[in-house]
Design a protein around this motif. Structure first.
Motif, mmCIF file in Angstrom:
data_model
loop_
_atom_site.group_PDB
_atom_site.id
_atom_site.type_symbol
_atom_site.label_atom_id
_atom_site.label_comp_id
_atom_site.label_asym_id
_atom_site.label_seq_id
_atom_site.Cartn_x
_atom_site.Cartn_y
_atom_site.Cartn_z
ATOM 1 N N ASN A 147 0.819 -1.216 0.000
ATOM 2 C CA ASN A 147 0.000 0.000 0.000
ATOM 3 C C ASN A 147 0.855 1.269 0.000
ATOM 4 O OD1 ASN A 147 -2.647 0.902 -0.203
ATOM 5 N ND2 ASN A 147 -2.820 1.305 1.995
ATOM 6 N N ILE A 148 2.012 1.177 -0.629
ATOM 7 C CA ILE A 148 2.929 2.319 -0.696
ATOM 8 C C ILE A 148 2.471 3.256 -1.812
ATOM 9 C CG2 ILE A 148 5.322 3.033 -1.076
ATOM 10 C CD1 ILE A 148 4.828 1.396 1.497
ATOM 11 N N SER A 149 2.341 4.573 -1.492
ATOM 12 C CA SER A 149 1.796 5.487 -2.510
ATOM 13 C C SER A 149 2.447 6.863 -2.465
ATOM 14 C CB SER A 149 0.278 5.620 -2.323
ATOM 15 O OG SER A 149 -0.022 6.111 -1.031
ATOM 16 N N SER A 150 3.704 6.934 -1.989
ATOM 17 C CA SER A 150 4.413 8.220 -2.026
ATOM 18 C C SER A 150 5.900 7.955 -2.190
ATOM 19 C CB SER A 150 4.158 9.023 -0.746
ATOM 20 O OG SER A 150 4.865 8.450 0.345
ATOM 21 N N LYS A 151 6.620 8.973 -2.613
ATOM 22 C CA LYS A 151 8.061 8.845 -2.803
ATOM 23 C C LYS A 151 8.759 8.557 -1.478
ATOM 24 C CE LYS A 151 8.162 12.083 -6.712
ATOM 25 N NZ LYS A 151 8.691 13.397 -7.197
ATOM 26 N N LYS A 152 8.381 9.297 -0.449
ATOM 27 C CA LYS A 152 9.013 9.132 0.861
ATOM 28 C C LYS A 152 8.788 7.718 1.394
ATOM 29 C CE LYS A 152 8.895 10.966 5.583
ATOM 30 N NZ LYS A 152 8.262 11.957 6.492
ATOM 31 N N ALA A 153 7.544 7.243 1.266
ATOM 32 C CA ALA A 153 7.222 5.907 1.770
ATOM 33 C C ALA A 153 7.984 4.831 0.998
ATOM 34 C CB ALA A 153 5.726 5.659 1.683
ATOM 35 N N LEU A 154 8.159 5.030 -0.314
ATOM 36 C CA LEU A 154 8.890 4.061 -1.123
ATOM 37 C C LEU A 154 10.331 3.937 -0.654
ATOM 38 C CD1 LEU A 154 9.412 2.166 -3.474
ATOM 39 C CD2 LEU A 154 9.550 4.171 -4.995
ATOM 40 N N LEU A 155 11.003 5.061 -0.450
ATOM 41 C CA LEU A 155 12.407 5.022 -0.027
ATOM 42 C C LEU A 155 12.549 4.433 1.371
ATOM 43 C CD1 LEU A 155 13.684 8.456 -1.409
ATOM 44 C CD2 LEU A 155 14.012 6.171 -2.391
ATOM 45 N N MET A 156 11.611 4.748 2.239
ATOM 46 C CA MET A 156 11.669 4.191 3.598
ATOM 47 C C MET A 156 11.432 2.683 3.563
ATOM 48 S SD MET A 156 9.576 7.202 5.624
ATOM 49 C CE MET A 156 9.781 6.574 7.270
ATOM 50 N N ALA A 157 10.476 2.252 2.750
ATOM 51 C CA ALA A 157 10.193 0.824 2.644
ATOM 52 C C ALA A 157 11.386 0.084 2.059
ATOM 53 C CB ALA A 157 8.955 0.603 1.781
ATOM 54 N N TYR A 158 12.058 0.714 1.094
ATOM 55 C CA TYR A 158 13.244 0.095 0.491
ATOM 56 C C TYR A 158 14.314 -0.171 1.550
ATOM 57 C CZ TYR A 158 17.640 -0.265 -2.067
ATOM 58 O OH TYR A 158 18.867 -0.682 -2.523
ATOM 59 N N LYS A 159 14.581 0.842 2.371
ATOM 60 C CA LYS A 159 15.627 0.679 3.382
ATOM 61 C C LYS A 159 15.218 -0.352 4.439
ATOM 62 C CE LYS A 159 17.029 4.277 5.869
ATOM 63 N NZ LYS A 159 17.782 5.481 6.259
ATOM 64 N N GLN A 160 13.946 -0.396 4.761
ATOM 65 C CA GLN A 160 13.485 -1.387 5.737
ATOM 66 C C GLN A 160 13.620 -2.819 5.190
ATOM 67 O OE1 GLN A 160 12.082 -1.124 9.012
ATOM 68 N NE2 GLN A 160 13.132 0.848 8.860
ATOM 69 N N CYS A 161 13.404 -2.982 3.889
ATOM 70 C CA CYS A 161 13.600 -4.300 3.270
ATOM 71 C C CYS A 161 15.055 -4.748 3.404
ATOM 72 C CB CYS A 161 13.205 -4.267 1.790
ATOM 73 S SG CYS A 161 11.429 -4.328 1.488
ATOM 74 N N ILE A 162 15.958 -3.823 3.170
ATOM 75 C CA ILE A 162 17.377 -4.146 3.303
ATOM 76 C C ILE A 162 17.707 -4.536 4.749
ATOM 77 C CG2 ILE A 162 19.705 -3.161 3.233
ATOM 78 C CD1 ILE A 162 18.815 -1.490 0.854
ATOM 79 N N ALA A 163 17.192 -3.737 5.694
ATOM 80 C CA ALA A 163 17.458 -4.005 7.110
ATOM 81 C C ALA A 163 16.907 -5.372 7.532
ATOM 82 C CB ALA A 163 16.853 -2.900 7.972
ATOM 83 N N SER A 164 15.826 -5.810 6.902
ATOM 84 C CA SER A 164 15.210 -7.092 7.303
ATOM 85 C C SER A 164 16.097 -8.286 6.976
ATOM 86 C CB SER A 164 13.829 -7.255 6.648
ATOM 87 O OG SER A 164 13.933 -7.559 5.263
ATOM 88 N N ASN A 165 17.158 -8.071 6.199
ATOM 89 C CA ASN A 165 18.117 -9.140 5.943
ATOM 90 C C ASN A 165 18.836 -9.560 7.230
ATOM 91 O OD1 ASN A 165 19.317 -10.919 4.068
ATOM 92 N ND2 ASN A 165 21.099 -9.607 3.825
ATOM 93 N N PHE A 166 18.669 -8.724 8.270
ATOM 94 C CA PHE A 166 19.336 -9.005 9.547
ATOM 95 C C PHE A 166 18.342 -9.223 10.683
ATOM 96 C CE2 PHE A 166 22.135 -6.530 6.838
ATOM 97 C CZ PHE A 166 23.224 -7.393 6.748
ATOM 98 N N GLU A 167 17.103 -9.563 10.319
ATOM 99 C CA GLU A 167 16.177 -10.029 11.350
ATOM 100 C C GLU A 167 16.753 -11.290 11.983
ATOM 101 O OE1 GLU A 167 13.512 -8.751 12.549
ATOM 102 O OE2 GLU A 167 12.829 -7.276 11.071
ATOM 103 N N ALA A 168 16.450 -11.512 13.239
ATOM 104 C CA ALA A 168 16.978 -12.691 13.948
ATOM 105 C C ALA A 168 16.614 -13.972 13.202
ATOM 106 C CB ALA A 168 16.428 -12.722 15.374
ATOM 107 N N ARG A 169 15.391 -14.037 12.728
ATOM 108 C CA ARG A 169 14.948 -15.250 12.028
ATOM 109 C C ARG A 169 15.749 -15.469 10.755
ATOM 110 N NH1 ARG A 169 10.427 -11.406 11.228
ATOM 111 N NH2 ARG A 169 10.442 -10.745 9.037
ATOM 112 N N SER A 170 16.039 -14.352 10.040
ATOM 113 C CA SER A 170 16.762 -14.455 8.778
ATOM 114 C C SER A 170 18.216 -14.853 9.010
ATOM 115 C CB SER A 170 16.689 -13.120 8.028
ATOM 116 O OG SER A 170 17.243 -13.241 6.741
ATOM 117 N N ILE A 171 18.815 -14.320 10.055
ATOM 118 C CA ILE A 171 20.200 -14.692 10.386
ATOM 119 C C ILE A 171 20.264 -16.191 10.692
ATOM 120 C CG2 ILE A 171 22.036 -14.403 12.099
ATOM 121 C CD1 ILE A 171 21.108 -11.475 12.404
ATOM 122 N N HIS A 172 19.352 -16.664 11.516
ATOM 123 C CA HIS A 172 19.381 -18.081 11.898
ATOM 124 C C HIS A 172 19.079 -18.984 10.710
ATOM 125 C CE1 HIS A 172 18.427 -21.875 13.899
ATOM 126 N NE2 HIS A 172 19.152 -21.419 14.897
#
Length: 810
Positions: free
Chosen positions: A147-172
């Protein structure tokens, strides 16, 4: 501006996984090659893994991340895992997206708007470079934002996707699957979001998820966003479609099960400048009317099956090996189009050794505490550990049985140490189901009440070896595991078939080396799924208020009660027939006794009490009788649908307990009136040979029937004059009696003399291997065995054939 970090779906294929990750590569592969042949795939673009590396270089993140992950982390310590994960994500979230990369992302966002309009909403999804491969699915490990519908939200969502590569579940998960933490990069999907919040969504497998049976498409569906299915919040509707008959032009659903679907996930706000979809979604109640019906029409199910087969065919050709697929779909409530929003190779059954047959069987029975959807076909025992929240995970000990409301990807480190997994909620494609399959751990999901009826430290047995319904037993029950190398199973000189009544077991038995189903009993389907007397279906006005209410509830998803009966019975039989297709499946028309009929809903109205129902008003005698003829018509309509509409011409019909030739002729005339005429559409009709008169008059019976299946249970009873339900004279009931064996021999020789099929479907060869050898020696065409006897009888026959003397006189 030169495009450096963006690749559109039209320019992406599977070869680009190192650059765009599994999710993007699969979307591009489908957009390029499958959209042109009618598979709807939304458009979008990938922000490449080079962009990920650029951000890490630009912000000098590599060294601090390496220290945290390669030196400070104790991966199997939950506290350490969560602590290091938090530090890693903090580093990434504090990073700056380089200006040229941000500009390129936003320029391409504007380009996507030119295709879909200014009201376009985006799905922004992580796409790891090791994700969606045949080796690992990475199911639920990284984040998605909707439900992303703005430039700001897109860039924030992009960075959060990258950060999720280091969720505890993903690391394990990386550790468990032997991936280097810092060498799995994240590309990101930016695509048109399908508005399933206003319609439906779900998951598809081009294989049966529990057994690996490859001839079916399995579809799950629910209202709203698909997260409820993945999280296991609701029980979805499920559907099967049979691939071979669909390819042959028979457009029918093979099997369906209605889920409760009590919740529907929608967006709680417009989310113009937000990026965390989990915070801006909500579950609303689904109306009872919507819950009572299936959320997909048959046409939509078949469209999804068609998409699935096209996708599987494409990937199989591309990879040079049969490739079962795991697919996500969504229907857009605005444009009404069904889209495929992801596909990946299935990672569990496709990696198994199909020549090793592993079967689990309980050796004891016990008290069933609760039931749910069985995941896999294994059995597990252990002590209960109730998990109410993530804090309770620290108390979990290896070998315990994890019991929870639902599971999330964060729990994967604990789930791998469980003897079994049980949840209150969820269907066969929820997170708990997906992960338990990958781990090879038996699981039962959707119990509704496990956390209420089970207690910490309680010893239980979790059985997924009894069909689609999993049973949870009180106490530790003994069970056995049999592993058979199918390469070593020798072909027999006669056909080995199996007796099968329960459609839910059918797919789990497809690996058995059998030549078909020698007896499919429709009584099980009527008593277990329909539950109502066939005449009550035709005359509901004769039922009392309570009976009417029960029948109304059972048939609520169908337009009429007759449609409910015909569809349910036909799909049950078709499921059994599909498991051995194109080998024969011999279906016996109903053979309830009057006391058994009386136990069905409405049965009290239509049945009279008999002193000895075993030799009373049963089988062929009922079919043309005024008190049951309308019920038999429903049976015939169902069987005609199985053969003519659903395409299972491997189904052979069989008449039970036919006392006289004249009675047989009358039944055949009645069947012809209802559209089942012997010979039409290659219809074969057999008769049970279970009454001495069937043997004595076999030449005359051969003139009107195509074959005989010997029912040794009743033939023994009537030859020896022993009521097989009487405990007092049970000692006189023995299929090995010389008189019974002579009757069987006369039947086989009589069938041969008249060039008719002969088989046996009674209990005798399952219980006594020497009878199986006797049958082989007298020239019977097939032996139909209980599934758990098949391998033992085959091995015994191999041994007995090497002896010089037969174990019984021929």
């Amino acid at each position: 501006m030169e495009k450096r970090y963006i690749k559109w779906f039209e320019d992406i294929s599977l070869k680009d996984i190192p650059e765009v990750g599994g999710k993007n590569a699969n979307l591009g592969e489908m957009y390029q090659h499958l959209k042109p042949i009618g598979v709807n795939v939304p458009n979008g673009f990938a922000i490449t893994s080079e962009a990920y590396q650029y951000i890490f270089d630009f912000n000098n993140l590599w060294k601090p991340l390496e220290k945290l992950l390669h030196h400070d982390l104790v991966v199997d310590d939950i506290n350490s895992l969560q602590k290091i994960s938090k530090k890693c994500k903090k580093l990434v979230n504090a990073a700056t997206i380089p200006p040229d990369l941000a500009d390129e992302i936003l320029d391409n966002y504007a380009k996507l708007k030119t295709q879909y309009g200014e009201k376009l909403r985006l799905a922004v999804r992580s796409s790891a470079t090791a994700e969606d491969s045949k080796e690992a699915s990475f199911a639920g490990q990284n984040e998605t934002y909707l439900n992303i519908s703005s430039k700001k939200a897109l860039l924030m969502a992009y960075k959060q996707c990258i950060a999720s590569n280091f969720e505890a579940r993903s690391i394990h998960y990386k550790h468990a699957n032997h991936f280097d933490y810092l060498k799995v990069f994240v590309s990101v999907v930016v695509m048109k979001m399908v508005r399933s919040d206003k319609a439906t969504s779900g998951v598809i497998f081009s294989i049966d998820t529990e057994t690996g049976f490859e001839d079916v498409v399995f579809i799950s569906a629910a209202y709203g966003l698909g997260e409820n299915i993945v999280q296991g919040v609701i029980e979805p509707d499920t559907f099967y479609v049979h691939k071979p008959t669909l390819e042959a032009g028979h457009r029918c659903v093979l099997k369906r099960r209605r889920g409760k679907k009590e919740k529907k996930m929608i967006f709680a706000a417009k989310n113009n400048n937000k990026f965390s979809s989990s915070k801006y979604t909500k579950n609303i109640d689904v109306t009872q009317k919507e819950q009572n019906r299936f959320c997909l029409s048959d046409d939509e199910v078949l469209l999804l099956a068609d998409y699935t087969m096209k996708i599987e065919h494409h990937y199989s050709n591309l990879l040079g090996v049969n490739t079962p697929m795991d697919i996500e779909w969504a229907k857009d409530g605005l444009d009404g189009i069904i889209y495929i929003v992801q596909a990946r190779p299935e990672t569990v059954h496709s990696n198994k050794d199909k020549l090793i047959l592993e079967t689990y069987k309980l050796k004891q029975t016990g008290t069933i505490v609760t039931t749910g959807n069985a995941i896999g076909t294994k059995i597990g025992t252990g002590s209960v550990r109730l998990i109410q929240n993530t804090q309770d995970l620290k108390k979990f000990k290896s070998g315990e049985i994890l019991v929870a409301n639902t599971t999330t990807p964060d729990w994967e480190p604990v789930m791998k140490r469980a003897a079994a997994i049980i949840t209150n909620h969820g269907g066969r494609t929820c997170h708990a189901a997906i992960i338990s399959r990958e781990l090879g751990v038996p699981a039962i999901v959707g119990t509704k009440n496990a956390t209420e009826v089970l207690n910490n430290a309680q010893k239980i047995t979790v059985s997924c070896a009894e069909g689609e319904i999993g049973n949870i037993y009180d106490g530790t029950l003994d069970f056995e595991v049999t592993r058979t190398n199918l390469k070593e199973v020798q072909k027999q000189p006669i056909k080995i078939m199996m007796n099968l009544a329960n459609p839910d077991l059918a797919f789990s038995l497809t690996s058995l080396p059998v030549d078909g189903v020698g007896l499919a009993r429709m009584e099980f389907i009527i008593s277990t799924y329909i539950k109502a007397h066939p005449m009550a279906i035709r005359h509901p006005e004769k039922l009392n208020k309570k009976e009417k209410a029960a029948l109304d509830q059972l048939s609520t998803a169908y337009q009429t009660k007759e449609e409910f009966f015909v569809t349910t019975l036909s799909e049950g039989i078709a499921t059994i027939a599909a498991s051995v297709y194109p080998n024969p499946c011999i279906v016996r028309m109903s053979d309830f006794k009057s006391n058994e009929y009386a136990n069905l809903i409405g049965g009290r109205v239509f049945e009279v009490a008999e002193e000895n129902p075993m030799i009373g008003f049963r089988g062929a005698a009922r079919y043309s009788h005024p008190s049951y003829k309308e019920g038999f018509e429903l049976e015939c309509r169902a069987m005609k649908r199985v053969r003519d509409e659903m395409g299972f011409t491997n189904v052979i019909l069989m008449i039970p307990f036919c006392r006289r030739v004249a009675e047989g002729k009358q039944v055949l005339d009645t069947m012809a009136q209802y559209g089942l005429k012997r010979g039409e559409n290659n219809l074969l009709i057999y008769v049970m040979c279970e009454i001495p008169n069937n043997v004595i008059s076999i030449d005359e019976f051969s003139k009107i029937f195509d074959g005989f299946s010997i029912g040794s249970n009743d033939l023994t009873q009537l030859t020896l004059g022993v009521d097989r339900e009487s405990e007092i004279v049970a000692f006189d009931y023995d299929e090995r009696d010389p008189g019974v064996l002579e009757m069987i021999k006369m039947a086989v020789l009589g069938a041969k003399r008249n060039h008719r099929y002969s088989g046996i479907c009674g209990q005798a060869p399952s219980d006594y291997p020497e009878i199986a050898k006797y049958l082989l020696d007298i020239g019977i065409e097939s032996i139909s065995l209980n599934p758990d006897s098949v391998l033992n009888v085959i091995q015994t026959l191999n041994t007995l054939q090497q002896t010089k003397k037969p174990p019984l006189p021929v």
